[in-house]
Design a protein around this motif. Sequence first.
Motif, short mmCIF file in Angstrom:
data_model
loop_
_atom_site.label_atom_id
_atom_site.label_comp_id
_atom_site.label_asym_id
_atom_site.label_seq_id
_atom_site.Cartn_x
_atom_site.Cartn_y
_atom_site.Cartn_z
N THR A 59 -47.64 82.75 20.57
CA THR A 59 -46.63 81.77 20.97
C THR A 59 -46.66 81.47 22.47
OG1 THR A 59 -44.96 83.55 20.90
CG2 THR A 59 -45.07 82.08 19.03
N GLY A 60 -47.84 81.57 23.09
CA GLY A 60 -48.06 80.96 24.38
C GLY A 60 -47.80 81.82 25.61
N ASP A 61 -48.06 81.21 26.78
CA ASP A 61 -48.04 81.87 28.08
C ASP A 61 -49.06 83.00 28.13
OD1 ASP A 61 -46.23 80.15 29.20
OD2 ASP A 61 -44.69 81.66 29.60
N ASN A 62 -50.29 82.67 27.76
CA ASN A 62 -51.38 83.65 27.83
C ASN A 62 -51.89 83.85 29.26
OD1 ASN A 62 -52.33 84.25 24.85
ND2 ASN A 62 -51.87 82.07 24.94
N ASP A 92 -49.28 78.54 30.65
CA ASP A 92 -50.66 78.19 30.32
C ASP A 92 -51.07 76.93 31.06
OD1 ASP A 92 -51.25 80.26 28.41
OD2 ASP A 92 -49.93 79.22 27.00
N TYR A 93 -50.09 76.09 31.36
CA TYR A 93 -50.37 74.80 32.00
C TYR A 93 -50.43 74.88 33.52
CZ TYR A 93 -49.50 72.37 27.56
OH TYR A 93 -49.57 71.91 26.28
N TYR A 94 -49.52 75.65 34.13
CA TYR A 94 -49.35 75.58 35.57
C TYR A 94 -49.49 76.94 36.23
CZ TYR A 94 -47.68 70.90 34.60
OH TYR A 94 -47.61 69.60 34.16
N GLU A 95 -50.11 76.94 37.40
CA GLU A 95 -50.37 78.15 38.16
C GLU A 95 -49.07 78.81 38.61
OE1 GLU A 95 -52.54 78.13 42.20
OE2 GLU A 95 -54.14 78.33 40.71
N PRO A 96 -48.93 80.12 38.45
CA PRO A 96 -47.70 80.78 38.92
C PRO A 96 -47.63 80.77 40.44
CG PRO A 96 -49.31 82.41 38.20
CD PRO A 96 -49.87 81.07 37.84
N THR A 97 -46.41 80.75 40.96
CA THR A 97 -46.18 80.78 42.40
C THR A 97 -45.11 81.81 42.73
OG1 THR A 97 -44.52 79.02 42.24
CG2 THR A 97 -46.81 78.35 42.69
N LEU A 98 -45.07 82.20 43.98
CA LEU A 98 -44.06 83.14 44.44
C LEU A 98 -42.72 82.43 44.53
CD1 LEU A 98 -43.37 85.95 45.56
CD2 LEU A 98 -43.97 85.10 47.82
N ARG A 99 -41.74 82.95 43.79
CA ARG A 99 -40.40 82.36 43.79
C ARG A 99 -39.36 83.46 43.86
NH1 ARG A 99 -40.59 78.61 38.56
NH2 ARG A 99 -42.21 80.11 37.97
N ASN A 100 -38.16 83.09 44.21
CA ASN A 100 -37.07 84.06 44.27
C ASN A 100 -36.76 84.55 42.87
OD1 ASN A 100 -34.73 85.51 44.61
ND2 ASN A 100 -33.60 83.89 45.64
N PRO A 101 -36.98 85.84 42.55
CA PRO A 101 -36.76 86.33 41.19
C PRO A 101 -35.30 86.27 40.76
CG PRO A 101 -37.21 88.16 42.68
CD PRO A 101 -37.47 86.91 43.44
N VAL A 102 -34.38 86.24 41.71
CA VAL A 102 -32.96 86.16 41.36
C VAL A 102 -32.66 84.83 40.67
CG1 VAL A 102 -30.61 86.12 42.31
CG2 VAL A 102 -32.31 87.71 43.24
N LYS A 103 -33.44 83.79 40.99
CA LYS A 103 -33.20 82.48 40.40
C LYS A 103 -33.33 82.52 38.88
CE LYS A 103 -34.56 77.64 40.83
NZ LYS A 103 -35.50 76.66 41.44
N TYR A 104 -34.14 83.46 38.39
CA TYR A 104 -34.34 83.60 36.94
C TYR A 104 -33.03 83.93 36.24
CZ TYR A 104 -36.34 85.41 32.56
OH TYR A 104 -36.64 85.63 31.25
#
Length: 283
Positions: A59-62, A92-104
């Motif tokens: 189900t994705g995000d490999n 799967d589509y877009y490169e991960p980037t450094l983001r504020n984990p609290v935003k999750y």
Amino acid sequence: MAEARAYTLRRVTMPVLQPGSPDVRVLHLSDVHMTPGQRRKQAWLRDLAGLRPDLVVDTGDNLAHRDSVPVVLDALGELLDVPGVFVLGSNDYYEPTLRNPVKYLLPDDGKRNTDVPQLPWRALTAALSDAGWADLTNAKATLEVRGLRIAFAGVDDPHLGYDRLEDIAGPADPDADLRLGVAHAPYLRVLDRFAADGYDAVLAGHTHGGQVCLPGVGALTTNCDLESARAKGLHRHPAASRPGDPGSSWLHVSAGLGTSPYARIRVACRPEATLLTLVPTKA
């Protein structure tokens, strides 16, 4: 950090087949988020072939790195020889980037991280399709597994708004022995559509099981509009329905195997794959 590497196999029984049907063992994989250097995860994933499942549902995000396609394929190994179906997720589509984990953990503001380089999702799709897995990107497919005819419908990633429900809408195949819906993110609009169309069960991922869970509270978020009480595991949809109710489905949400490579943290929510044993309902 240690819990994010505590890979766990869950075993779940789902009473969804017609009486007299043989059991079907389904390996549900989700949210692998693979980078080339994650060798422990690769070895653990490769060993899952020893379970000898009858069907694999991905189900994705490999992906989590532009060089991860051959790594993922190598880790899947002999599982690619098993009948399988797949959809893609946003990572799967877009490169991960450094983001504020609290935003999750904050309410969804509707913004999606799409202004970054794309990952080689076309190569991943081509490789999985060439191995014989059915691409359920806003599509339907039928497979025969253990003598049973299984009808599938899947959507592209709902988190990105790529799902085209009109492409797969309509009554599920009444002649199939089993009808399964597949999506990356378990948004309610997608689950409602599958349930209304008569799919026996829906498999999804995306939530990471909440990723950060608290004792007595559970998941703090699902990163979609699914309520936290159903962030992972086996439930019904709609939530208050019972097996046999018209317009209802089983729902299995995988907590997934990975995290963002920039926030490899899980709390009270181990990374997982699930071996679903589909069994007949009680007569």
